[in-house]
Design an enzyme around this catalytic site. Structure first.
Site, short mmCIF file in Angstrom:
data_model
loop_
_atom_site.label_atom_id
_atom_site.label_comp_id
_atom_site.label_asym_id
_atom_site.label_seq_id
_atom_site.Cartn_x
_atom_site.Cartn_y
_atom_site.Cartn_z
N GLU A 68 20.04 -41.58 -11.21
CA GLU A 68 20.23 -42.02 -9.61
C GLU A 68 20.28 -42.44 -9.68
OE1 GLU A 68 15.76 -41.45 -7.51
OE2 GLU A 68 15.94 -42.48 -8.82
N CYS A 97 13.42 -39.83 -11.65
CA CYS A 97 12.96 -41.43 -11.71
C CYS A 97 11.20 -41.36 -11.46
CB CYS A 97 13.49 -41.83 -10.68
SG CYS A 97 12.92 -43.32 -10.62
N LYS A 139 14.85 -33.99 -5.90
CA LYS A 139 13.56 -34.89 -6.26
C LYS A 139 11.84 -34.24 -5.46
CE LYS A 139 11.93 -39.89 -7.25
NZ LYS A 139 12.71 -41.14 -6.62
#
Length: 280
Positions: A48, A161, A121
Site C-alpha cells: 500500500e 490493509c 479500498k
C-alpha cells in the site's frame, strides 16, 4: 473444482519504506521487482502507498491519476510487460468523485501490461492515541465493490490493509485460491494484531494469502520523529503456516504456492462446505 486449481509456482511480495518522492519510490520498486523476477516470481505484489507516503494529506490528492493514464500506472504496465509477469500494484491515488479526496486503489496488470482488475479500498483506517492520529476518511473516498479476478494463480481476491479487520469482506469474495493484501500497518497496531489477522484470514478462507507491507522508519517529513510501519510482509498457506516473512526494511520475499496443499487442507477439513450462511 479443487483439482482444477493451477497456482503459479512462485509469487513475491515486496516490502518498501516509501517516502514523499514518487520517482525515488518507483526506482526502488523497479529494483525490487527485478530481484523478484530473478528469484523466479511470476506474480509480484507491491505494498500500500508504495508510490507515495507523505505527511501532507493533500499530496495524495495532487498526485491522483485518472484511471488509464499517469506515471505510476505507466510504470506498472510497462514493468509487467517488460518482465512478462503479473503485478498487483500495491495502492496508488486515483481521482475520486469528491474534488477534495482521492481513492486508495489497487490495480492489477497482466503479463502483457494490460490492466485486468481495480479495487478501491473499502474500509478507511481511523486510529487515535495520545501520540498517534490517523483518519483516512478525511482525504480518501471509500470504494464500494468486492473485487476478485482470474489469473494463472487461480481465483484471486483483493483487499487493502485495514480491510483485514473485516472478515465479512473476505467471505463475500466466495471461494478463492489466493488473497493479496497490500498494507501499511502502523507499528503500534501491527505489533499487536498483524500476524494474528493475516493467519486468521488465510485459515478461515482456506486459501493462500500474500501480504505486501510497508516496513520501517519512513522519512522524517512524515512525522516529527519519522513514521514507523510494522512490515512483516508475509506469505501464508491455507493452514496458516508462514511460508515467508520479512520483518523490516525494503526487500523481497518469495514462496511457492503448492496447489496440492490447498486441495489437502480443504479435503481434510472441509469447513467451507460446512458453512450455514442461511442462518445468519
Amino acid at each position: 473444482m479443487l483439482e482444477k486449481v493451477n497456482l503459479l509456482p512462485k509469487i513475491a511480495a515486496l516490502q518498501t519504506v516509501s517516502g514523499p518522492d514518487v520517482a525515488a519510490n518507483l526506482a526502488v520498486a523497479d529494483e525490487l521487482i527485478s530481484e523478484a523476477v530473478a528469484r523466479g516470481a511470476r506474480m509480484v505484489a507491491l505494498p500500500e502507498y508504495f508510490a507515495l507516503m507523505s505527511s501532507d494529506e493533500a499530496a495524495k490528492i495532487r498526485a491522483s491519476e485518472h484511471e488509464g493514464c499517469g506515471p505510476v500506472q505507466e510504470f506498472l504496465s510497462e514493468t509487467a510487460a517488460r518482465h512478462g509477469i503479473w503485478i498487483v500494484g500495491g495502492t496508488l491515488p486515483l481521482a475520486a468523485d469528491a474534488p477534495d479526496k482521492t481513492r486508495n486503489t489497487a490495480l492489477v496488470f497482466d503479463d502483457r501490461g494490460k490492466q485486468v482488475a481495480r479495487y478501491d479500498k473499502i474500509h478507511l483506517f481511523g486510529f487515535s492515541t495520545s501520540g498517534e492520529h490517523y483518519d483516512e476518511a478525511a482525504s480518501i473516498e471509500p470504494g464500494a465493490r468486492v473485487v476478485c479476478f482470474d489469473s494463472p494463480a487461480g481465483r484471486v481476491g483483493l483487499a487493502v490493509c485495514y480491510d483485514l479487520r473485516f472478515p465479512e469482506l473476505f467471505r463475500a469474495m466466495g471461494e478463492v485460491d489466493l488473497i493479496i493484501l497490500p498494507a501499511a500497518f502502523t507499528h503500534t497496531t501491527g505489533r499487536a494484531h498483524w500476524e494474528t489477522l493475516i493467519r486468521a484470514r488465510a485459515i478461515e478462507n482456506q486459501c493462500f494469502l500474500v501480504a505486501a507491507a510497508q516496513g520501517g522508519l519512513h522519512p522524517h517529513g512524515l512525522h516529527p520523529h519519522g513514521r514507523r510501519t510494522w512490515g512483516h510482509s508475509m506469505i501464508v498457506d491455507p493452514w496458516g503456516d508462514i511460508l515467508a516473512c520479512r520483518p523490516e526494511g525494503a526487500g523481497v520475499i518469495v514462496a511457492e504456492l503448492d496447489p496440492a496443499r490447498l486441495v489437502m487442507v480443504r479435503r481434510c477439513l472441509p469447513a467451507l462446505n460446512h458453512r450455514r450462511p442461511e442462518l445468519f
